[in-house]
Write an enzyme that holds these catalytic residues in place. Structure first.
Site, short mmCIF file in Angstrom:
data_model
loop_
_atom_site.label_atom_id
_atom_site.label_comp_id
_atom_site.label_asym_id
_atom_site.label_seq_id
_atom_site.Cartn_x
_atom_site.Cartn_y
_atom_site.Cartn_z
N ASP A 1 0.86 -1.17 0.00
CA ASP A 1 0.00 0.00 0.00
C ASP A 1 0.91 1.23 0.00
O ASP A 1 1.53 1.56 1.01
CB ASP A 1 -0.90 -0.01 1.25
CG ASP A 1 -1.87 1.16 1.30
OD1 ASP A 1 -1.69 2.12 0.52
OD2 ASP A 1 -2.79 1.12 2.14
N HIS A 2 0.97 1.90 -1.16
CA HIS A 2 1.93 3.00 -1.31
C HIS A 2 1.56 4.23 -0.50
O HIS A 2 2.38 5.15 -0.35
CB HIS A 2 2.07 3.37 -2.79
CG HIS A 2 3.45 3.78 -3.18
ND1 HIS A 2 4.47 4.00 -2.28
CD2 HIS A 2 4.01 4.01 -4.40
CE1 HIS A 2 5.57 4.36 -2.91
NE2 HIS A 2 5.32 4.36 -4.20
N ARG A 3 0.36 4.27 0.05
CA ARG A 3 0.00 5.37 0.95
C ARG A 3 0.75 5.25 2.26
O ARG A 3 1.05 6.26 2.93
CB ARG A 3 -1.50 5.36 1.24
CG ARG A 3 -2.41 5.53 0.03
CD ARG A 3 -3.86 5.31 0.40
NE ARG A 3 -4.08 3.98 0.97
CZ ARG A 3 -5.25 3.54 1.41
NH1 ARG A 3 -6.32 4.34 1.35
NH2 ARG A 3 -5.38 2.33 1.91
#
Length: 450
Positions: free
Chosen positions: A422-424
């Site tokens: 999850d690049h967030r």
């Protein structure tokens, strides 16, 4: 006073369920702890236990009924005092009707005969379609949809469903060519298993069974069947769609040499043979991922719009394929468990998952997931993150490949592992660090047993 038995919330995410099977019937005496029914939730099939003693008075929702909301009264029971003075006999629950009538929750009452006769009937001896308080024809949702598309006036039809309700078959029989010329909407209820061998007529000048708008109809000239979605499949579809729509995925892949891990696995299984324990490669990879998350805690996280949650324990959700769909039982605190303990626990969890007997605490939670398709011959794939987790590890098949060993080209057993992050919440550099730790532990596996 009768006791109401309501559809229970058997998992934290359950809003409705399918009453898969009744294990009691009206007149049965039950005591606290007896299993009354099997209920299919959004995750598994679970048992519904009695909490009171008494006698089952009435079954209100028939087995096979789906979409039953949590809190719906599904049966009534008389207590010990009530059973001594039974009330008037109750009507039996109506079994699941054909077509989309299967979702009707309450039985339909029989019409009262008219004085001097048995009520108005048509020449075929069937009652005309009944009307409700607003003088509307009673028909199943599927029948209404088909009739609307075909231009059939429901008021002209005679219903053959429960209480004279118009069902799908009644509409289709009113237009013999309906099934061959009109696309049929997706079925609900027990219509879902109906095999449809309908032929679509190509439009003049067209390239196949398509309308003038260029859209293919629901059915083609290929024989097929429609299968009702299980609650598990609905949940999988909803959660994975949300994941791909809302979670920005980043994928990182490494190739890992397996020879040392395979050798250690053989030695462990030889040592544990008298204990009946047989460790799998996946058991060792679960331990490797857990240790990697403890080493790189920046990847052992959950993102929320307000804050980041970082976990100090690695609970690994392991993807297990079942007849109903994918489910992920959890190995709690896998980083601090022996590989033999993980192996024993996974066998129990996998058996319960395939039997639909997992309890909520065995699949709800987890800080990261692992999905292994290597045994199916898949070389490499990108897995979808299981929210609210921050990552999932996808494991491909171990196979003989050319590989550089000690600065020389050799043949080694190599697998590809891909982390979805999850690049967030997880930066590429942190994800790369985790993949590096995972590769190092698998290629030097004594760190898994130290």
């Amino acid at each position: 006073m009768p006791i109401e038995l309501k559809m229970p919330a058997l998992s934290p995410t359950m809003e409705e369920g399918t009453l898969a099977k009744w294990l009691v019937k009206a007149g049965d005496t039950v005591k606290s702890g007896d299993i009354l029914a099997e209920i299919e939730t959004d995750k598994a099939t679970m048992e519904f236990e009695a909490v009171d003693e008494g006698t089952i008075s009435e079954i209100l929702v028939a087995e096979g009924s789906d979409g039953v909301k949590v809190g719906t009264v599904i049966a009534t029971m008389s207590g010990d005092d009530d059973s001594a003075h039974p009330g008037p006999a109750k009507a039996e629950a109506v079994p699941p009707a054909s077509g989309s009538d299967a979702k009707e929750e309450a039985p339909t009452k029989t019409s009262t005969p008219q004085a001097g006769g048995t009520g108005p009937k048509d020449q075929g001896g069937q009652s005309p379609a009944p009307k409700d308080a607003a003088d509307r024809v009673k028909a199943s949702p599927l029948a209404k949809k088909i009739a609307e598309q075909a231009g059939v006036d429901l008021k002209t039809l005679t219903g053959t469903g429960p209480g004279g309700r118009i069902v799908k078959a009644d509409v289709e029989q009113s237009r013999p060519t309906l099934g061959a010329t009109q696309p049929v909407p997706p079925a609900s209820g027990s219509d879902a298993k109906e095999v449809l061998n309908q032929t679509s007529t190509p439009q003049a000048g067209g390239a196949g069974p398509q309308g003038q708008g260029g859209q293919s109809p629901f059915t083609t000239d290929i024989p097929h069947e429609r299968q009702k979605l299980t609650n598990i499949r609905k949940t999988i579809a909803r959660r994975l769609t949300e994941s791909k729509q809302q979670v920005p995925h980043i994928y990182l892949t490494v190739d890992i040499r397996l020879d040392a891990l395979l050798k250690l696995r053989g030695e462990i299984n030889t040592a544990l043979a008298d204990r009946g324990v047989k460790v799998s490669v996946n058991d060792m990879l679960v331990k490797a991922l857990a240790l990697s998350l403890l080493e790189v805690p920046a990847c052992n996280v959950t993102y929320t719009p307000a804050e980041m949650i970082q976990y100090h324990r690695a609970d690994i959700s392991v993807a297990v394929s079942t007849p109903s769909g994918l489910i992920t039982p959890i190995v709690v605190d896998a980083g601090h468990k022996a590989i033999s303990a993980i192996s024993t626990e996974m066998k129990v969890l996998a058996d319960k998952a395939k039997a639909g007997k997992l309890q909520p605490h065995e699949y709800v939670g987890g800080t990261a997931s692992i999905s292994n398709m290597g045994m199916m011959g898949i070389k490499q794939f990108d897995a979808v993150i299981n929210p609210p987790q921050g990552m999932i590890m996808a494991i491909g098949a171990g196979e003989q490949r050319p590989y550089v060993v000690d600065n020389a080209l050799a043949i080694a057993t190599v697998m590809s592992a891909t982390g979805s992050f999850d690049h967030r919440a997880i930066d590429g550099a942190d994800g790369a660090q985790l993949m590096g730790a995972f590769k190092r532990l698998v290629e030097a596996p004594l760190g898994l047993v130290a």
